[in-house]
Every structure is written in structure tokens, then in C-alpha cells.
Motif scaffolding. Structure first.
Motif, PDB file in Angstrom:
ATOM      1  N   SER A 137      11.973  -0.129  -1.633  1.00 34.92           N
ATOM      2  CA  SER A 137      12.966  -0.510  -0.641  1.00 34.92           C
ATOM      3  C   SER A 137      12.367  -0.328   0.749  1.00 34.92           C
ATOM      4  CB  SER A 137      14.222   0.354  -0.790  1.00 34.92           C
ATOM      5  OG  SER A 137      13.912   1.715  -0.540  1.00 34.92           O
ATOM      6  N   ARG A 138      13.180  -0.581   1.779  1.00 38.92           N
ATOM      7  CA  ARG A 138      12.700  -0.399   3.146  1.00 38.92           C
ATOM      8  C   ARG A 138      12.376   1.070   3.415  1.00 38.92           C
ATOM      9  NH1 ARG A 138      12.661  -3.854   7.242  1.00 38.92           N
ATOM     10  NH2 ARG A 138      12.617  -3.071   9.395  1.00 38.92           N
ATOM     11  N   VAL A 139      13.191   1.963   2.866  1.00 37.15           N
ATOM     12  CA  VAL A 139      12.927   3.399   3.025  1.00 37.15           C
ATOM     13  C   VAL A 139      11.652   3.788   2.284  1.00 37.15           C
ATOM     14  CG1 VAL A 139      13.811   5.716   2.581  1.00 37.15           C
ATOM     15  CG2 VAL A 139      15.382   3.914   3.317  1.00 37.15           C
ATOM     16  N   GLY A 140      11.465   3.242   1.092  1.00 36.81           N
ATOM     17  CA  GLY A 140      10.246   3.525   0.334  1.00 36.81           C
ATOM     18  C   GLY A 140       9.005   3.028   1.051  1.00 36.81           C
ATOM     19  N   THR A 141       9.108   1.841   1.683  1.00 40.93           N
ATOM     20  CA  THR A 141       7.986   1.317   2.458  1.00 40.93           C
ATOM     21  C   THR A 141       7.664   2.227   3.632  1.00 40.93           C
ATOM     22  OG1 THR A 141       8.577  -0.955   1.865  1.00 40.93           O
ATOM     23  CG2 THR A 141       7.153  -0.654   3.781  1.00 40.93           C
ATOM     24  N   LEU A 142       8.708   2.736   4.298  1.00 38.37           N
ATOM     25  CA  LEU A 142       8.503   3.647   5.427  1.00 38.37           C
ATOM     26  C   LEU A 142       7.821   4.930   4.979  1.00 38.37           C
ATOM     27  CD1 LEU A 142       8.961   4.244   8.419  1.00 38.37           C
ATOM     28  CD2 LEU A 142      11.201   5.168   7.811  1.00 38.37           C
ATOM     29  N   VAL A 143       8.224   5.459   3.809  1.00 38.40           N
ATOM     30  CA  VAL A 143       7.600   6.674   3.271  1.00 38.40           C
ATOM     31  C   VAL A 143       6.119   6.427   2.976  1.00 38.40           C
ATOM     32  CG1 VAL A 143       7.572   8.279   1.326  1.00 38.40           C
ATOM     33  CG2 VAL A 143       9.747   7.600   2.341  1.00 38.40           C
ATOM     34  N   VAL A 144       5.811   5.251   2.410  1.00 39.76           N
ATOM     35  CA  VAL A 144       4.419   4.916   2.118  1.00 39.76           C
ATOM     36  C   VAL A 144       3.606   4.840   3.402  1.00 39.76           C
ATOM     37  CG1 VAL A 144       2.889   3.105   1.265  1.00 39.76           C
ATOM     38  CG2 VAL A 144       4.912   3.740  -0.045  1.00 39.76           C
ATOM     39  N   LEU A 145       4.166   4.207   4.442  1.00 42.75           N
ATOM     40  CA  LEU A 145       3.452   4.080   5.706  1.00 42.75           C
ATOM     41  C   LEU A 145       3.214   5.446   6.352  1.00 42.75           C
ATOM     42  CD1 LEU A 145       5.179   0.952   7.298  1.00 42.75           C
ATOM     43  CD2 LEU A 145       2.990   1.077   6.106  1.00 42.75           C
ATOM     44  N   ILE A 146       4.214   6.325   6.272  1.00 38.46           N
ATOM     45  CA  ILE A 146       4.049   7.674   6.836  1.00 38.46           C
ATOM     46  C   ILE A 146       2.976   8.447   6.067  1.00 38.46           C
ATOM     47  CG2 ILE A 146       5.181   9.903   7.167  1.00 38.46           C
ATOM     48  CD1 ILE A 146       7.775   8.385   7.707  1.00 38.46           C
ATOM     49  N   SER A 147       2.970   8.324   4.741  1.00 39.83           N
ATOM     50  CA  SER A 147       1.972   9.020   3.915  1.00 39.83           C
ATOM     51  C   SER A 147       0.564   8.521   4.219  1.00 39.83           C
ATOM     52  CB  SER A 147       2.289   8.817   2.428  1.00 39.83           C
ATOM     53  OG  SER A 147       3.581   9.289   2.113  1.00 39.83           O
ATOM     54  N   VAL A 148       0.424   7.196   4.329  1.00 37.56           N
ATOM     55  CA  VAL A 148      -0.891   6.618   4.637  1.00 37.56           C
ATOM     56  C   VAL A 148      -1.352   7.057   6.023  1.00 37.56           C
ATOM     57  CG1 VAL A 148      -2.113   4.453   5.084  1.00 37.56           C
ATOM     58  CG2 VAL A 148      -0.602   4.641   3.107  1.00 37.56           C
ATOM     59  N   THR A 149      -0.413   7.136   6.970  1.00 42.75           N
ATOM     60  CA  THR A 149      -0.761   7.554   8.327  1.00 42.75           C
ATOM     61  C   THR A 149      -1.233   9.000   8.352  1.00 42.75           C
ATOM     62  OG1 THR A 149       0.962   6.068   9.149  1.00 42.75           O
ATOM     63  CG2 THR A 149       0.045   7.644  10.700  1.00 42.75           C
ATOM     64  N   ILE A 150      -0.571   9.868   7.595  1.00 48.67           N
ATOM     65  CA  ILE A 150      -0.986  11.280   7.528  1.00 48.67           C
ATOM     66  C   ILE A 150      -2.383  11.393   6.928  1.00 48.67           C
ATOM     67  CG2 ILE A 150      -0.492  13.508   6.457  1.00 48.67           C
ATOM     68  CD1 ILE A 150       2.478  12.818   6.658  1.00 48.67           C
ATOM     69  N   LEU A 151      -2.647  10.633   5.863  1.00 47.95           N
ATOM     70  CA  LEU A 151      -3.979  10.636   5.257  1.00 47.95           C
ATOM     71  C   LEU A 151      -5.018  10.112   6.242  1.00 47.95           C
ATOM     72  CD1 LEU A 151      -5.814  10.973   2.772  1.00 47.95           C
ATOM     73  CD2 LEU A 151      -5.155   8.656   2.082  1.00 47.95           C
ATOM     74  N   TYR A 152      -4.672   9.059   6.953  1.00 42.99           N
ATOM     75  CA  TYR A 152      -5.570   8.465   7.952  1.00 42.99           C
ATOM     76  C   TYR A 152      -5.892   9.469   9.058  1.00 42.99           C
ATOM     77  CZ  TYR A 152      -6.904   5.260  11.775  1.00 42.99           C
ATOM     78  OH  TYR A 152      -7.535   4.636  12.814  1.00 42.99           O
ATOM     79  N   ALA A 153      -4.865  10.196   9.523  1.00 50.29           N
ATOM     80  CA  ALA A 153      -5.073  11.196  10.574  1.00 50.29           C
ATOM     81  C   ALA A 153      -5.932  12.344  10.061  1.00 50.29           C
ATOM     82  CB  ALA A 153      -3.727  11.720  11.068  1.00 50.29           C
ATOM     83  N   GLY A 154      -5.714  12.760   8.816  1.00 47.70           N
ATOM     84  CA  GLY A 154      -6.509  13.846   8.250  1.00 47.70           C
ATOM     85  C   GLY A 154      -7.983  13.490   8.151  1.00 47.70           C
ATOM     86  N   ILE A 155      -8.275  12.241   7.782  1.00 52.55           N
ATOM     87  CA  ILE A 155      -9.667  11.809   7.684  1.00 52.55           C
ATOM     88  C   ILE A 155     -10.306  11.738   9.069  1.00 52.55           C
ATOM     89  CG2 ILE A 155     -11.183   9.909   7.016  1.00 52.55           C
ATOM     90  CD1 ILE A 155      -9.202   9.268   4.780  1.00 52.55           C
ATOM     91  N   ASN A 156      -9.579  11.118  10.018  1.00 48.99           N
ATOM     92  CA  ASN A 156     -10.130  10.949  11.365  1.00 48.99           C
ATOM     93  C   ASN A 156     -10.260  12.266  12.106  1.00 48.99           C
ATOM     94  OD1 ASN A 156     -10.510   7.986  12.507  1.00 48.99           O
ATOM     95  ND2 ASN A 156      -8.864   7.916  11.019  1.00 48.99           N
ATOM     96  N   PHE A 157      -9.563  13.289  11.660  1.00 50.88           N
ATOM     97  CA  PHE A 157      -9.675  14.593  12.306  1.00 50.88           C
ATOM     98  C   PHE A 157     -11.060  15.198  12.106  1.00 50.88           C
ATOM     99  CE2 PHE A 157      -8.899  19.223  12.564  1.00 50.88           C
ATOM    100  CZ  PHE A 157      -8.342  19.269  13.829  1.00 50.88           C
ATOM    101  N   SER A 158     -11.679  14.905  10.977  1.00 53.00           N
ATOM    102  CA  SER A 158     -12.996  15.472  10.684  1.00 53.00           C
ATOM    103  C   SER A 158     -14.126  14.463  10.786  1.00 53.00           C
ATOM    104  CB  SER A 158     -13.004  16.099   9.282  1.00 53.00           C
ATOM    105  OG  SER A 158     -12.674  15.124   8.307  1.00 53.00           O
TER     106      SER A 158
END
Length: 244
Positions: A100-121
Motif C-alpha cells: 500500500s502507500r504506507v508500505g511503500t513509505l516504510v520501504v523508502l524510509i528503510s532504504v534511506t536508513i540503509l543508504y545513510a548507514g553506508i554513506n556514513f562510513s
């Protein structure tokens, strides 16, 4: 700790190869031993020096380092969302058919957190694009890569200087100046291997509109032109305009 560094470096190396496959999925790509070796050295030096600097910086300031590290992470975390909101694009649909739209938002937030974690190091090798269904920018963005490594180099220098001047003297029972110099040199060498890969060893470098040398040449020419224009006297400028 050694196994963790090996694991992270291996993951970053695979991310590089995966990024090349995603960006150029219409081409058959084959990385030879020399290309893989260059990526491995680049990633090993980049991640090792970055993580050691973060550890020494945190050990020096302890809790005082937390606000700096949290702010650093939050900037990386919100960068894709700021670009998404500024573009005025709509949230991508059909990332997964059952979401759903909420599920898509959760996926985008999860991917963003992973992206930030990688770019941090280390550099993630892929730029996140939330408005795209594939969630990645398939263009070769030299500006983004250059900005990332420039900012990280400045951050590393600042953290190393903090460690050198405020670090506990008994830490590692070793010369702080020598540690600081070695860490910065290691990070600079990693940037050198990164430039070497994109200039000479990238499997599809012939498809680049501009390569690393072109980008650096453009910057140098711009600075030289600005310096020449600034050095001209007002009289010379008026004379040139009248001739034109």
C-alpha cells in the motif's frame, strides 16, 4: 574487529560491482582481476581509515562526539528526501504490487536508513533517487561523488586534528602525529585508487560523456579564467569591451 572490516569491505566491493551492473544493465560487463584488485584496495583503505578515525575521534571526545556524529548521520539521511521534496515529484508506485502507500513509505524510509548507514562510513557507489521506481540514479554523477569525498576528507582531517591535540596520551602508546598522518595518507591513497579506477579501469569508461580528467580540467580552467578576469584592471576590461 578484523572480521567486521573484512565483511564491510567485501560488501562495499560488491556494491561497486552491483552499481555498475544496475547503471549499465543493457551492456555485458566483465571485471578483470586488475579492476577487482583496484576496487578492493580503494575500498579497504577508504573504509579502514574512515572507521579508525571515527573510533579515535569518539574515544577522544566520548559523549561530546555524539552530537557531531548524529548530525552527520541525519544530514545524509535527509538528503534524498530534501531532493525529493524540492523536485516536486510524486511518490513512486508499484515498488511491490502488494504494498500500500504506507508500505511503500516504510520501504523508502528503510532504504534511506540503509543508504545513510553506508554513506556514513564510505561512498555507496549509488545515489538514491526516491522519485524513481528503481530508487537509484543511473547517471554517472561526478559532482555528487566529488562532493562526497571532499566533505569526507575535510571531516576526517578535523577529527584527526581533534584526536592529535586532545587525545589521551597513553592511547595505543604510540605517536599521535604519526597516527594522524598515516590515517590521512591512507584516505588520500584510497581516493587516488578511486580516480584510477574511473579514469582507466572502469569496464565502460568509453561511455562516459566526461571522465575524471575532464572534470578536473573543467574546474581548473574555471578557476584560471576567474583569476585572470579578477586580475584585469578596470581600464583593461573597459578597453576589451570597447574593442568587442
Amino acid at each position: 574487529m578484523v572480521f567486521s572490516l573484512i565483511s564491510v569491505t567485501y560488501g562495499a566491493t560488491l556494491c561497486n560491482m552491483l552499481a555498475i551492473q544496475i547503471k549499465y544493465d543493457d551492456y555485458k560487463i566483465r571485471l578483470g582481476p586488475l579492476e577487482v584488485l583496484c576496487i578492493t584496495i580503494w575500498r579497504t583503505l577508504e573504509i579502514t581509515s574512515r572507521l579508525v578515525i571515527l573510533v579515535l575521534f569518539s574515544a577522544t571526545l566520548k559523549l561530546k562526539a555524539v552530537p557531531f556524529l548524529v548530525l552527520n548521520f541525519l544530514i545524509i539521511l535527509f538528503e534524498p528526501w530534501v531532493k525529493f521534496w524540492r523536485s516536486g515529484a510524486q511518490m513512486p508506485n508499484n515498488i511491490e504490487k502488494n504494498f500500500s502507500r504506507v508500505g511503500t513509505l516504510v520501504v523508502l524510509i528503510s532504504v534511506t536508513i540503509l543508504y545513510a548507514g553506508i554513506n556514513f562510513s564510505c561512498w555507496s557507489a549509488m545515489q538514491l533517487k526516491l522519485a524513481d521506481r528503481d530508487l537509484v540514479d543511473k547517471g554517472q554523477n561526478w559532482g555528487h561523488m566529488g562532493l562526497h569525498y571532499s566533505v569526507r576528507l575535510v571531516e576526517n582531517v578535523i577529527m584527526v586534528l581533534v584526536f592529535k591535540f586532545f587525545g589521551v596520551k597513553v592511547l595505543l602508546n604510540y605517536c599521535h602525529s604519526l597516527i594522524a598522518v598515516q590515517l590521512i595518507i591512507a584516505y588520500l591513497i584510497s581516493i587516488g585508487f578511486m580516480l584510477l579506477f574511473f579514469q582507466y579501469l572502469h569496464p565502460l569508461r568509453s561511455l562516459f560523456t566526461h571522465n575524471v580528467v575532464d572534470y578536473l580540467h573543467c574546474i581548473c580552467c574555471r578557476h584560471h579564467r576567474e583569476r585572470v578576469e579578477n586580475s584585469e584592471s578596470p581600464c583593461e576590461a573597459e578597453t576589451r569591451q570597447s574593442i568587442v
